[in-house]
Design an enzyme around this catalytic site. Structure first.
Site, PDB file in Angstrom:
ATOM      1  N   CYS A   1     -16.070  -8.880   6.461  1.00  9.46           N
ATOM      2  CA  CYS A   1     -15.918  -9.120   7.785  1.00  9.46           C
ATOM      3  C   CYS A   1     -16.268  -7.883   8.753  1.00  9.46           C
ATOM      4  CB  CYS A   1     -14.515  -9.295   8.163  1.00  9.46           C
ATOM      5  SG  CYS A   1     -13.600  -8.149   8.314  1.00  9.46           S
TER       6      CYS A   1
ATOM      7  N   CYS B   1      -7.944 -11.015   1.193  1.00 13.72           N
ATOM      8  CA  CYS B   1      -8.057 -10.654   2.622  1.00 13.72           C
ATOM      9  C   CYS B   1      -8.153 -11.928   3.672  1.00 13.72           C
ATOM     10  CB  CYS B   1      -9.188  -9.731   3.043  1.00 13.72           C
ATOM     11  SG  CYS B   1      -9.122  -9.000   4.571  1.00 13.72           S
TER      12      CYS B   1
ATOM     13  N   CYS C   1     -13.241  -1.902   6.724  1.00 11.60           N
ATOM     14  CA  CYS C   1     -12.895  -0.898   5.987  1.00 11.60           C
ATOM     15  C   CYS C   1     -13.305  -0.042   4.808  1.00 11.60           C
ATOM     16  CB  CYS C   1     -11.790  -1.927   5.197  1.00 11.60           C
ATOM     17  SG  CYS C   1     -10.649  -2.918   6.082  1.00 11.60           S
TER      18      CYS C   1
ATOM     19  N   CYS D   1     -15.076  -3.148   0.657  1.00 13.58           N
ATOM     20  CA  CYS D   1     -13.520  -3.506   0.612  1.00 13.58           C
ATOM     21  C   CYS D   1     -13.098  -4.696  -0.328  1.00 13.58           C
ATOM     22  CB  CYS D   1     -13.596  -4.102   2.238  1.00 13.58           C
ATOM     23  SG  CYS D   1     -14.428  -5.424   2.420  1.00 13.58           S
TER      24      CYS D   1
ATOM     25  N   LYS E   1      -5.575   7.255  12.614  1.00 12.44           N
ATOM     26  CA  LYS E   1      -6.004   7.490  11.134  1.00 12.44           C
ATOM     27  C   LYS E   1      -6.573   9.162  11.267  1.00 12.44           C
ATOM     28  CE  LYS E   1      -7.402   3.140   9.330  1.00 12.44           C
ATOM     29  NZ  LYS E   1      -8.309   2.348   8.909  1.00 12.44           N
TER      30      LYS E   1
ATOM     31  N   ARG F   1       0.887  -1.159  -0.169  1.00 10.13           N
ATOM     32  CA  ARG F   1       0.107  -0.074   0.146  1.00 10.13           C
ATOM     33  C   ARG F   1       0.789   1.222  -0.014  1.00 10.13           C
ATOM     34  NH1 ARG F   1      -3.393  -0.109   4.989  1.00 10.13           N
ATOM     35  NH2 ARG F   1      -4.580  -1.633   3.622  1.00 10.13           N
TER      36      ARG F   1
ATOM     37  N   ARG G   1      -1.436   6.642   9.825  1.00  9.68           N
ATOM     38  CA  ARG G   1      -1.469   6.137   8.492  1.00  9.68           C
ATOM     39  C   ARG G   1      -1.791   7.174   7.256  1.00  9.68           C
ATOM     40  NH1 ARG G   1      -4.144  -0.090   8.622  1.00  9.68           N
ATOM     41  NH2 ARG G   1      -2.886  -0.782  10.543  1.00  9.68           N
TER      42      ARG G   1
ATOM     43  N   LYS H   1      -3.556   1.362  15.281  1.00  8.76           N
ATOM     44  CA  LYS H   1      -3.288   2.104  14.162  1.00  8.76           C
ATOM     45  C   LYS H   1      -3.993   3.384  14.634  1.00  8.76           C
ATOM     46  CE  LYS H   1      -7.473  -0.203  11.859  1.00  8.76           C
ATOM     47  NZ  LYS H   1      -7.788  -1.045  10.864  1.00  8.76           N
TER      48      LYS H   1
END
Length: 1447
Positions: A1350, A1311, A1354, A1305, A1080, A919, A988, A1078
């Site tokens: 899931c 994934c 995302c 996603c 963001k 990414r 991120r 994470k």
């Protein structure tokens, strides 16, 4: 038994089926209240997947019978393929008189009997039962009960028959070897009945309708009548024995419930016709020159003769109608719309799938394409290769005659009276040259030359020479240059001689063949006598051959077709398009294709004989990495395999590994484990531990138990259940099983094969000591009736082991994720009992080291180095160490594997196809043309051929193998893009509003995003050291290291000098522990919330001065986050809390304060509770705000008002900003940049990038809703850009409101967290939803819809008005009520919804919205106002107020 005269035929057949010992009988009903119960059968509701219940009950040796109807049969189509190998009889009531359902299922190759009389029904019932039991196969028995009950008052009895029974083993083996057709003949089966022989007939009627007796009584002497009794297996030879030698016309009559004669497809796809033309040569040999199919609906007895006269008159015409329909539509009278829709959609879908290759041909050759036997041709003979080839030879002869004449006419003196004779000769010469050397790129030029030439000739037709030319070529079509293609199916592969393939290949003519093979890989063991046409053709050494798959490599397909067209001689392109059923979607085809290609069943290759002298390739190019043995043998024979293996190490590995046998591999593993035990010198009793896991918990428990057992002196081994050899299990003394729970109570993938084998086993396990521990979640399926799914694999395993006599030394143990300590609570109680049972509970063992978690990995990673370098250099595996898998996330890389092909690689003895997703860190989403081209090149050369635009407005490349990862990262950095901190427990990629209409504001917020990203970038030098330092032999340019070194921003290159003159890595903000999870940051500019500013750890809303367009500051929101766990109420999504206003110069210090507090206060013990949102809720917003201000040293100002948000999606099309520059937003569905037959977007965007590069202006801008802006286009370049967009279908803005606002996603197959389809399924679902919205006039009304595989969120689904969250394969939680512009969380409306049921649930809600909404009311607001769903006012109340009906 004797059938009483007053019993219905259906009841008699049911009683006969039930009379066999052990048999099971079912029948389907539309509703529970439906009358007509069938004794002694069990009722199954049509809406509850009755065929799934039948499959559960079915077995090879016990008869199962189902009575059903046409509609239920078609709806159960996906299950019908699974009937193979079981003794099942499906009795289908032709209630709608629709015999087309019989032929629609032809490709299932299931024995198919047809009964129109009581006598036939009784006879066929016995035949079906015998065939099913003795051959262990399913049988379809179609019965027209209405016609029988009307015509036959007496039902024959079964006294002459005895119930079928299983044969002895020896007899059974003989019977199994015998072809099914011979078996049926031995049983006295009558495939066809000659109802009326006629006297020297010229027409034979082949009847598959309800009018057998009526037709036989009404025909004249010159017509014979033959009834079809057995449709599968189809026996044309048996049929032709009943056809008199005088017959030259065949009239097929098929009963059909609906009139589809107006449909364009009605005459182009008739399965029954294809049965006749599959053996076309046999018809020709018999002198039959016409075969016509007519359909009949309801015809009164008095009108049968008139109808027959029309049918017979039509078949005798020189050009008969191919879509004749007589009578009334039956479904119209019964209003059975569901059935007719099922039939139409099945046929339509097959045609849609099979046009994929035709579209590519049309795109490449446009008007120059000549399909010699187009599927839609009304001339049925055109489906024969001989016809198409003969047509080509005729065309070719005319063309060569024209070429010869023009060559003789290149003298200007021959053109007296022509205004410019030399100009005409020059044009003729140019035409001749093009005829010899035409390239694909010259098609347009060639078309123009042909038109000019014909125009000049036509204007001078009085000239004798011109007249001669026009006599041969009277139209402009005669001068056009064509690419000639024969299109066939894999049916041509069974007999290459009689099919005409041999004649084409041996002709040396410049003709191309496209053979579409639709046979799925999973069905390969069912097919016999099929030839490998590719190898056959390559042996000619003068035929171009390619094997392609549009759903595997679009680029390779294009290359192959262009090469085939260019090759001067016969070309053969073998095209794979596997579909098992007419209802298969492109997604199904994609999955099947991937498995076939990766397994080597369908290798991708190109063979060009003109390059045979090439030392590198000898004309053969392998485009995939696995080949099957017959191709391997051919290459060996041709000395090409050695070259391939030298050039491609992966091919060498796969060929070597393909030789290994699964049992041998398992034995090797067992031998190694035994050797390890011997070396360890252990003397205690053995303990074999097996696990089945869909994550890591089961593996970790099993591994830890093994270590503890070894410490207690036991000889312990730990292996996956897939490595169990059942025959040896009984001798293993002590065995422990660990299993997780997948899907709806299923075994994880690595345990399925063992469970299937054990389930069918009758082994005696009396000498085996066992215990089982299961891991599950008691609330994952919260409905009471679904409680059985909780820990079902472990419970089923324990029960089966007990049945087989195993001795349980410890009772079944269950771990529940809902317990306070999760599964550990149950495990801590279970393990001590095990040691006690094995007599090692009092053994003194040293304390175990604490298991490592993510925090330990970070602290001990030497600032994110770990052993990444060593892992990259390890060539023994495609993977890296699990610890390094966590650390590479900080470097922007996730290790993944292709889950579509896990099973096939396991079967080959190979590890999963591990690869990496890389990414890019792209603050603000801006990319230059050079950066786009670099990423496109990487995607093609080392990725999976696609680029993914993520929901964080950056690029992801998938499918990068470990050996290519360093090169890929260096290539990205060579264009000043890096991947550092694109993932991991750090700040991120910073996402910024796309804002194409306001350049001044965009530049300010974009710079802010860049500043934030650079400031919070980790300062470790590990990234530069591992990926960028020094020279690499794979660098495209030797200047790359210099570019890396000279870059001012980005990854840190030099360590910090500290006291003692020591150079070290220093992380001034993160320290060596980094963040708990994470972090963001998103920046929004009202009135557009395209970044979902409330969804994220820290959101900034720009406050813009309306007069100066200066950003005066930002309202700061903190604590948003989307990740959750299904049914775990301790986890929830959350929207950010308003903390106040900050000035631009204070933004970074304020964010740093938030980040430091999260670093020091975030939960480092439970990663599910580690995000900032939980820290804020644990501390409280007021207190957390005070802590920020204390850390920051300043106070937040009160939040400032801003223009209300109006949406959170993109707007498509052209806009001009205030500086006069133009911007176009392209719709890229779910962010996947890929070339398909319909949308060649990847190629188109490369063309755009090159155009921007050439013009030295413009850039790309990615959006958080996964689309692409082509930005800063000057007016002078506008037309050129528009032309490229149009040519590559990037200019489409006519999209539905729901498609525009949809997002997904990645999901399956890459994934590792995905539980269900996402990106690949959402477009299919939206297609269906659009039809419903169109019905209610809502097509252009915007609805925010999102899907994830899931619950990690995302695509930010928890804010959508409609969301589907993957829970298990084909199963989703349906969420409703999110805010239209991202301001409100949604709530669970229906749990565990099957994908087939989504439309049925949403349709009435859309209808209510259309009828009851207020002016301008969005769908999410409506369902809340109408009380359909309760609003979620705060994240921690997300699980409250859920209706009981949701479960």
């Amino acid at each position: 038994m004797t059938a009483a005269s007053d019993s219905s035929l259906k009841q008699v057949l049911a009683a006969y089926a039930a009379s066999l010992t052990g048999s099971k009988v079912f029948y389907t009903a539309a509703t529970k209240g439906e009358s007509g119960k069938l004794f002694p059968a069990t009722r199954l509701l049509q809406s509850n997947e009755p065929f799934a219940s039948v499959l559960e009950a079915a077995s090879p040796d016990t008869l199962t019978t189902l009575f059903t109807n046409e509609t239920a049969l078609l709806k159960g189509l996906p299950h019908l393929y699974e009937l193979r190998g079981n003794a099942v009889v499906v009795v289908v009531n032709l209630a709608l008189q629709d015999y087309s359902v019989i032929t629609a299922l032809k490709d299932l190759d299931i024995v198919t009997l047809v009964s129109n009389t009581a006598a036939a029904a009784v006879s066929h019932a016995h035949l079906a039962q015998t065939t099913a039991l003795e051959r262990h196969v399913p049988v379809f028995h179609f019965v027209n009960f209405a016609a029988v009950d009307k015509a036959d008052s007496i039902i024959p009895d079964f006294q002459e028959f005895t119930n079928a029974a299983a044969t002895s083993e020896d007899d059974d083996e003989v019977e199994q070897e015998k072809p099914i057709q011979d078996f049926l003949v031995d049983q006295g089966a009558e495939f066809f009945t000659l109802q009326s022989a006629g006297a020297n007939p010229s027409v034979a009627i082949v009847n598959l309708s309800q009018y057998s007796k009526q037709i036989a009584n009404a025909v004249s002497d010159d017509v014979s009548v033959i009834d079809v009794n057995i449709y599968r297996p189809w026996s044309i030879d048996t049929l032709l024995k009943l056809v008199a030698p005088s017959v030259s016309k065949l009239a097929i009559i098929q009963g059909t419930s609906h009139d589809d004669s107006a449909s364009a497809a009605a005459h182009s796809f008739e399965p029954l016709l294809l049965d006749f033309f599959g053996d076309f040569n046999k018809l020709v040999e018999r002198g039959i020159d016409q075969v016509v199919l007519s359909k009949v609906g309801e015809i009164p007895d008095a009108a049968v003769k008139d109808s027959l006269d029309i049918i017979i008159g039509n078949v005798k015409k020189a050009e008969p109608a191919q879509n004749l329909y007589l009578g009334k539509s039956i479904v119209e009278q019964t209003n059975n719309k569901e059935y007719i829709d099922l039939v139409h959609s099945s046929v339509k879908n097959v045609q849609k799938l099979e046009t994929a290759y035709i579209k590519v041909l049309k795109q490449l050759f446009s008007q120059n394409l000549n399909i010699l036997n187009e599927y839609s041709s009304e001339t049925v003979n055109a489906n024969s290769p001989e016809y198409g080839f003969g047509y080509f030879l005729h065309q070719d002869n005319l063309h060569q005659e024209l070429v010869s004449l023009i060559r003789q006419s290149l003298d200007a003196s021959l053109y007296n009276g022509v205004e410019n004779p030399s100009g005409l000769v020059e044009l003729l010469s140019k035409w001749l040259k093009l005829d010899q050397t035409l390239e694909n790129t010259q098609i347009q030029e060639a078309a123009e030359v042909s038109e000019q030439l014909f125009a000049q000739l036509n204007a001078n037709k009085q000239n004798p020479t011109v007249a001669k030319i026009l006599a041969i070529a009277p139209t402009v079509e005669s001068f056009n240059f064509k690419s000639h293609w024969l299109i066939g199916s894999d049916a041509w592969s069974y007999d290459l001689g009689s099919s005409g393939v041999h004649n084409v290949l041996a002709s040396r003519k410049n003709i191309n063949m496209l053979l579409i093979d639709s046979e799925p890989y999973t069905a390969t063991n069912k097919v016999a006598h099929k030839k490998n046409v590719g190898l056959y053709a390559m042996n000619y050494h003068n035929v171009y051959v390619a094997s392609v798959a549009v759903y595997s490599s679009y680029t390779q397909l294009l290359t192959a077709i262009i090469e085939a067209a260019k090759f001067n001689g016969p070309s053969l392109v073998l095209a794979y398009l596997p579909y098992a059923a007419e209802i298969d979607t492109p997604l199904d085809v994609l999955k099947e294709t991937k498995v076939a290609v990766e397994s080597g069943y369908w290798p991708l290759y190109r063979y060009d004989p003109t390059n045979e002298d090439n030392d590198d390739t000898h004309g053969f190019t392998l485009d995939s990495s696995v080949i099957k043995k017959e191709l391997q043998d051919f290459l060996d024979r041709e000395n090409k395999l050695t070259l391939l293996m030298q050039k491609n190490p992966i091919v060498a590995d796969n060929i070597k590994n393909s030789a290994s046998d699964a049992i041998t591999r398992k034995q090797d593993i067992r031998n190694k484990a035994a050797l390890d035990d011997l070396l360890d010198g252990l003397s205690g009793p053995p303990l074999h531990i097996y696990y089945s896991s869909d994550g890591s918990n089961s593996i970790n428990l099993a591994t830890r138990l093994c270590k503890r057992a070894t410490a207690r002196g036991l000889k312990a081994t730990v292996l996956s259940m897939e490595q169990i050899i059942l025959d040896e299990l009984v001798g293993e003394e002590n065995v422990i099983f660990f299993t997780s729970t997948a899907g709806q109570g299923e075994f994880p993938q690595d345990g399925k094969a063992f469970w299937d084998e054990l389930k069918a086993s009758t082994a005696d396990l009396a000498g085996l000591n066992v215990s089982v521990f299961g891991l599950g979640d008691s609330k994952y399926w919260p409905r009471k009736e679904d409680a059985r799914y909780y820990n079902k694999p472990s419970k089923d395993l324990a029960a089966k082991l007990e049945v087989l006599g195993a001795n349980f030394i410890v009772p079944l143990g269950l771990g529940d994720d809902q317990d306070a300590d999760g599964f550990q609570e149950g495990y801590q109680a279970w393990e001590p009992k095990l040691w006690e049972a094995l007599g090692v509970d009092n053994v003194d063992v040293p304390d175990e080291p604490k298991p490592w978690n993510n925090e330990d990995m970070k602290v001990n990673s030497d600032f994110l180095r770990g052993t990444i370098v060593e892992g990259l250099n390890d060539e023994s595996t495609l993977a890296i160490h699990p610890y390094d898998q966590q650390l590479t996330k900080f470097h922007g890389c996730y290790m993944q594997d292709d889950r579509d092909i896990r099973d096939v690689r396991k079967a080959q003895g190979l590890e999963p196809l591990f690869s990496f997703m890389s990414r890019v860190r792209l603050p603000g989403g801006k990319a230059t043309p050079e950066q786009w081209l670099a990423l496109d090149k990487l995607a093609t050369e080392v990725g999976n051929g696609t680029m993914k635009i993520s929901t964080r407005a950056t690029f992801q490349l998938h499918g990068i193998l470990k050996k290519d990862l360093k090169h890929a990262i260096r290539a990205m950095n060579s264009t000043l893009m890096d991947t550092l901190a694109a993932c991991g427990d750090v700040n991120r990629n910073v996402v910024v509003a796309a804002l194409p209409t306001n350049a001044k504001v965009f530049n300010q917020v974009s710079q802010m995003g860049t500043d934030i990203s650079e400031y919070f970038l980790p300062k470790t030098t590990a990234y530069h050291e591992i990926w960028l330092k020094g020279i690499d032999e794979r660098d495209d340019d030797p200047n790359w290291p210099q570019i890396f070194e000279n870059r001012k921003e980005g990854p840190t290159k030099k360590k910090t000098l500290v006291s003692g003159n020591v150079l070290v890595d220093v992380e001034p903000i993160y320290s060596n522990v980094y963040l708990p999870r994470k972090f963001k940051v998103n920046i929004a500019v009202p009135p557009f919330n395209d970044v979902d500013v409330f969804s994220i750890d820290l959101g900034l809303i720009a406050i813009v001065n309306p007069e100066t367009q200066i950003v005066e500051g930002y309202n700061l929101y903190a604590g948003g986050g989307m990740g959750t766990t299904h049914n775990n109420t301790k986890t929830y999504p959350r929207t950010g809390s308003d903390f106040g206003f900050v000035k631009p110069e204070d933004v970074i210090p304020a964010i740093q304060a938030v980040m430091v507090l999260q670093r020091d206060n975030g939960d480092r013990q439970d990663r599910k509770h580690a995000r900032l949102k939980y820290t804020i809720d644990d501390i409280g917003v007021p207190q957390f705000k005070a802590m920020i201000e204390e850390e920051w040293g300043k106070k937040f100002e009160p939040s400032r008002p801003y223009e209300q948000f109006i949406s959170n999606h993109d707007y498509f099309g052209w806009v001009k900003d205030e500086t006069g520059l133009n911007h176009f937003t392209c719709f890229i569905e779910n962010g996947r940049v890929v070339d398909t037959a319909d949308l060649p977007q990847k190629t188109g965007l490369v063309k755009v990038a090159k155009l921007l590069q050439k013009n030295k202006s413009g850039h790309f801008r990615l959006t958080a809703t996964q689309h692409v802006l082509i930005s800063d286009i000057e007016d002078k370049d506008l037309d050129a850009v528009k032309k490229v967009l149009k040519d590559y279908k990037l200019d489409n803005t006519e999209l539905s409101g729901i498609r525009i606002a949809s997002s997904s996603c990645v999901g399956l197959p890459t994934c590792g967290l995905a539980m269900a389809e996402s990106e690949r399924y959402l477009p299919v679902l939206i297609d269906q939803i659009e039809e419903v919205l169109e019905e209610f006039g809502l097509r252009h009304d915007s609805i925010v819809m999102r899907m994830t595989g899931c619950p990690n969120g995302c695509s930010r689904p928890w804010l959508a008005e409609i969301a589907l969250i993957g829970k298990a394969p084909h199963t989703y939680n349906l969420m409703l009520g999110g805010g239209y512009y991202g301001q409100r969380l949604n709530k669970l409306y229906k749990a565990s919804v099957k994908d087939d049921d989504v439309i049925d649930i949403l349709k009435p809600l859309f209808k209510r919205w259309a009828l009851e909404r207020e002016e301008g009311e969005h769908f999410g607001d409506f369902v809340v106002r109408a009380g359909i769903i309760k609003p979620t006012l705060e994240g921690k109340y997300f699980h409250d107020d859920i209706s009981e009906e949701a479960y």
